[in-house]
Enzyme design. Structure first.
Site, PDB file in Angstrom:
ATOM      1  CE1 TYR A   1     116.265  52.553  13.496  1.00  0.00           C
ATOM      2  CE2 TYR A   1     115.146  54.042  14.992  1.00  0.00           C
ATOM      3  CZ  TYR A   1     115.359  52.767  14.519  1.00  0.00           C
ATOM      4  OH  TYR A   1     114.670  51.714  15.062  1.00  0.00           O
TER       5      TYR A   1
ATOM      6  CE  LYS B   1     121.613  40.478   4.440  1.00  0.00           C
ATOM      7  NZ  LYS B   1     121.538  39.009   4.675  1.00  0.00           N
TER       8      LYS B   1
ATOM      9  CG  ASP C   1     121.265  36.762   7.313  1.00  0.00           C
ATOM     10  OD1 ASP C   1     122.401  37.190   7.596  1.00  0.00           O
ATOM     11  OD2 ASP C   1     121.005  36.237   6.208  1.00  0.00           O
TER      12      ASP C   1
ATOM     13  CG  ASP D   1     115.088  48.756  16.846  1.00  0.00           C
ATOM     14  OD1 ASP D   1     114.852  48.824  18.067  1.00  0.00           O
ATOM     15  OD2 ASP D   1     114.200  48.733  15.970  1.00  0.00           O
TER      16      ASP D   1
ATOM     17  CG  ASP E   1     112.892  44.503  20.713  1.00  0.00           C
ATOM     18  OD1 ASP E   1     113.475  45.391  21.364  1.00  0.00           O
ATOM     19  OD2 ASP E   1     111.695  44.597  20.355  1.00  0.00           O
TER      20      ASP E   1
HETATM   21  C1  IPM Z   1     114.265  51.093  20.877  1.00  0.00           C
HETATM   22  C2  IPM Z   1     112.871  51.308  20.376  1.00  0.00           C
HETATM   23  C3  IPM Z   1     112.784  52.537  19.507  1.00  0.00           C
HETATM   24  C4  IPM Z   1     113.692  52.392  18.308  1.00  0.00           C
HETATM   25  C5  IPM Z   1     111.339  52.781  19.097  1.00  0.00           C
HETATM   26  C6  IPM Z   1     110.500  53.191  20.283  1.00  0.00           C
HETATM   27  C7  IPM Z   1     111.204  53.754  17.979  1.00  0.00           C
HETATM   28  O1  IPM Z   1     112.425  50.193  19.702  1.00  0.00           O
HETATM   29  O2  IPM Z   1     114.775  51.944  21.602  1.00  0.00           O
HETATM   30  O3  IPM Z   1     114.833  50.058  20.584  1.00  0.00           O
HETATM   31  O4  IPM Z   1     113.374  51.738  17.338  1.00  0.00           O
HETATM   32  O5  IPM Z   1     114.770  52.953  18.354  1.00  0.00           O
HETATM   33 MG    MG Z   2     113.759  48.620  19.707  1.00  0.00          MG
END
Ligand code: IPM
Ligand code: MG
Length: 358
Positions: free
Chosen positions: A138, A189, A222, A246, A250
């Site tokens: 990022y 990785k 992975d 990230d 999720d």
């Molecule tokens: C997170 C989100 C953000 C990220 C998005 C909204 C860009 O997915 O906070 O995990 O990827 O950092």
């Molecule tokens: Mg995210």
């Protein structure tokens, strides 16, 4: 009386709904505690602001919130504004200059909530993901050339600095050390990414030597996804790069029952700048305005904010109230398979806070 100034930035979509709910619960929490006060300043920055002014926040936006004790953030993202504009114009425009390099994402299966993992009910899944939040994938380094030609070229370069990796490793080892199991998994990785990820591994080993009481292991990202599903109990604290974490966070949120529960803190550990607390879920335009957004992730983020401010008793009380409410399936919002509204869940958490006498 301890006084804190909070900058509230609800942002887009359900961000406004959950931040309103979160502030309601935090106000009750402060009143119930009696030892501190929260003064909240509201900022209307986000996609609607962008459509009016051409920018996600004013030029002096950061200066206006620099002096606050913490930032309480909703979500950014709108269907008719490109995602990279909303993200870089507001959220990353705060995280990066405020050096909030540690992104902390706890995951637990709260009482009453069903994990999609059949064999897992609660204590087997109690993780904290530490996400590097200032560089890596990022970093924003790269570019596009030859636009409009068949040989158009684009790059996104992942940047890793020795300082950046060392400080996130130290943060993660220290956090792992503070938890009962003292167990850290370093996600990497380095088999495929043979420069930065190899340095990442080397620095992990160097920092590990400073924490002899922390047990740590290394896992390719992975393989880590499989381990999270098949051996959740083998994991406690996790540290990973910006993009890896990230994705893993999720997965973690889904395994704990819903993205509607998952909180996060963007932390500047040195406290040179305010830290920022937010639900992970995003703006969710499909359910915006329906009053059914799950406010639990925002309450949990609020609890992390109180903890960061040093209000540990109030932070724990807010989490107890949250857990009392999640335990009752009649108070589950649609993301958890229920039919409760944001307002019902919020009122129930506020009632639980008032009734908590411990
Ligand atoms: C997170 C989100 C953000 C990220 C998005 C909204 C860009 O997915 O906070 O995990 O990827 O950092
Ligand atoms: Mg995210």
């Amino acid at each position: 009386m301890r006084d804190y100034r909070i900058a509230a930035i609800p942002g887009d979509g359900i961000g406004t709904e959950v931040i309103a709910a979160g502030l309601q619960a935090l106000a009750v929490c402060a009143e119930r505690d009696g030892g501190f006060r929260l003064a909240v300043d509201h900022f209307d920055w986000g996609s609607a602001y962008y459509k009016k002014h051409g920018v996600m926040m004013p030029a002096d936006g950061r200066d206006r919130i620099r002096g606050h004790d913490a930032i309480f953030f909703g979500a950014v993202g709108a269907p008719d504004v490109p995602d990279h504009v909303t993200l870089w114009g507001l959220r990353l425009a705060i995280c990066q200059p405020f050096d909030q390099y540690a992104n902390v994402r706890p995951t637990r299966i709260l009482p009453g909530i069903t994990s999609p993992l059949r064999a897992v009910s609660g204590p087997e899944l109690d993780w904290v993901i530490v996400r590097e939040n200032s560089e890596g994938e990022y970093a924003g380094v790269g570019g596009r050339v030859h636009q409009g030609f068949p040989y158009e070229t684009a790059t996104d370069v992942a940047m890793f600095t020795r300082v950046g990796v060392t400080r996130i490793m130290r943060y993660a080892f220290r956090l792992a050390q503070s938890r009962p199991r003292k167990l850290l998994t370093v996600v990497t990785k380095s088999n495929a990414q043979r420069h930065a990820m190899v340095m990442w591994d080397e620095i992990a080993a160097e920092v590990a030597a400073e924490f002899p009481d922390v047990t740590w292991d290394k896992m390719l990202v992975d393989a880590m996804t499989m381990r999270m599903v098949t051996k959740p109990e083998s994991i406690d604290t996790i540290v990973a790069t910006n993009l890896h974490a990230d994705i893993l966070s999720d997965l973690a949120a889904a395994l704990a029952g819903s993205l509607g529960i998952a909180p996060t803190g963007n932390i500047n550990p040195e406290r040179a700048f305010p830290s920022m607390f937010e639900p992970i879920h995003g703006s969710a335009f499909d359910i915006t305005g329906k009053g059914i957004a799950n406010p639990i992730a925002t309450f949990w983020s609020g609890s992390m904010m109180l903890e960061h401010l040093g209000e540990t008793a109030a932070a724990a009380r807010l989490m107890r109230a949250v857990e009392r409410v999640t335990a009752d399936p009649r108070l589950h919002t649609p993301d958890l398979g229920g039919s409760a509204t944001t307002a019902m869940v919020t009122d129930a958490v506020c009632e639980a806070l008032v009734g908590d006498n411990s």
